[in-house]
Design a protein around this motif. Structure first.
Motif: not given
Length: 237
Positions: A34-42, A72-81, A102-108
């Motif tokens: 809809a044009g309300t967001l440009q870059h999308v990841n969670i 949906e071309d959305v990137y997924v970040r795995l939070d580190m707890e 390339g679709r998922v990545g970790p936090v260090l």
């Protein structure tokens, strides 16, 4: 965006958390169209998706989410707890990477002593990494305690990530388009705006949801610097 919550031990609630993430991905994709967001990841917490119930169950949930994120071309970040889930999180990341590279990545976390090894591994894989200092209170045996030392390790890991094949983190001499700054919502908003105004990719990490009290309490109590930061900015306003 990051849905607040952690350490779910009920399979039904873990399933519900996964479905919430799936719907979030679809909603963000619609907003982008809809044009309300440009870059999308969670960002997601695997402990919400059954990680501590059963890793295979958690992987099933994660792969389901990644299938939708891929469509949906959305990137997924795995939070580190906390450190009790670090090894499991990285195992699940590598298993998911096999199907969705390339679709998922970790936090260090720079404060953990094991991170030197983990940095080498993600460089080998070429994965996108969020490098942070670490917000959890960890024992001296496995984590650096001195903030100057943590900053030193952060800088060393950042340089290694930039030179070792992993995507993102940044340093002088690297084009601004090649990395991004990621900062927590409400933390130094003027700095966030200044970075964006200077042409740097700047991502604002926004936690949301009803399970805010454990998150807020942990952020304040586990590091005295967080309490001082909140109080200082409260009175500044």
């Amino acid at each position: 965006l990051d849905l607040l919550g952690e350490h779910e031990d009920d399979p039904d609630r873990a399933e519900a958390a996964t479905e919430t993430y799936v719907q979030l991905v679809r909603r963000l994709a619609r907003e982008r169209e809809a044009g309300t967001l440009q870059h999308v990841n969670i960002s997601i917490k695997l402990s919400m998706m059954g990680q501590q119930i059963d890793e295979d169950l958690c992987l099933e949930h994660l792969l389901r989410l990644l299938a939708v994120a891929e469509d949906e071309d959305v990137y997924v970040r795995l939070d580190m707890e906390g450190s009790d889930t670090t090894a499991s999180t990285l195992r699940l990341f590598e298993r998911a990477w096999e199907q969705y590279p390339g679709r998922v990545g970790p936090v260090l976390q720079a404060m953990l002593k094991r991170t030197a090894h983990d940095v080498e591994r993600v460089c080998e894989m070429g994965a996108s990494v969020r490098l942070c200092k670490g917000a959890y209170k960890e024992p001296r045996a496995i984590a650096y305690q001195n903030m100057d030392q943590i900053r030193e390790r952060f800088t060393a890991y950042m340089k290694r990530l930039l030179g070792g094949g992993a995507t993102y983190p940044g340093i002088d001499g690297i084009p601004p388009s090649a990395f991004e700054f990621q900062m927590l919502y409400g933390m130094r908003p003027q700095t966030q705006q200044a970075l964006a105004d200077d042409g740097y990719n700047t991502l604002v990490y926004v936690p949301y949801g009803t399970e805010w009290l454990p998150y807020f309490t942990r952020r304040l109590t586990e590091r005295k610097e967080n309490v001082w930061f909140v109080l200082k900015n409260f009175f500044r306003r």
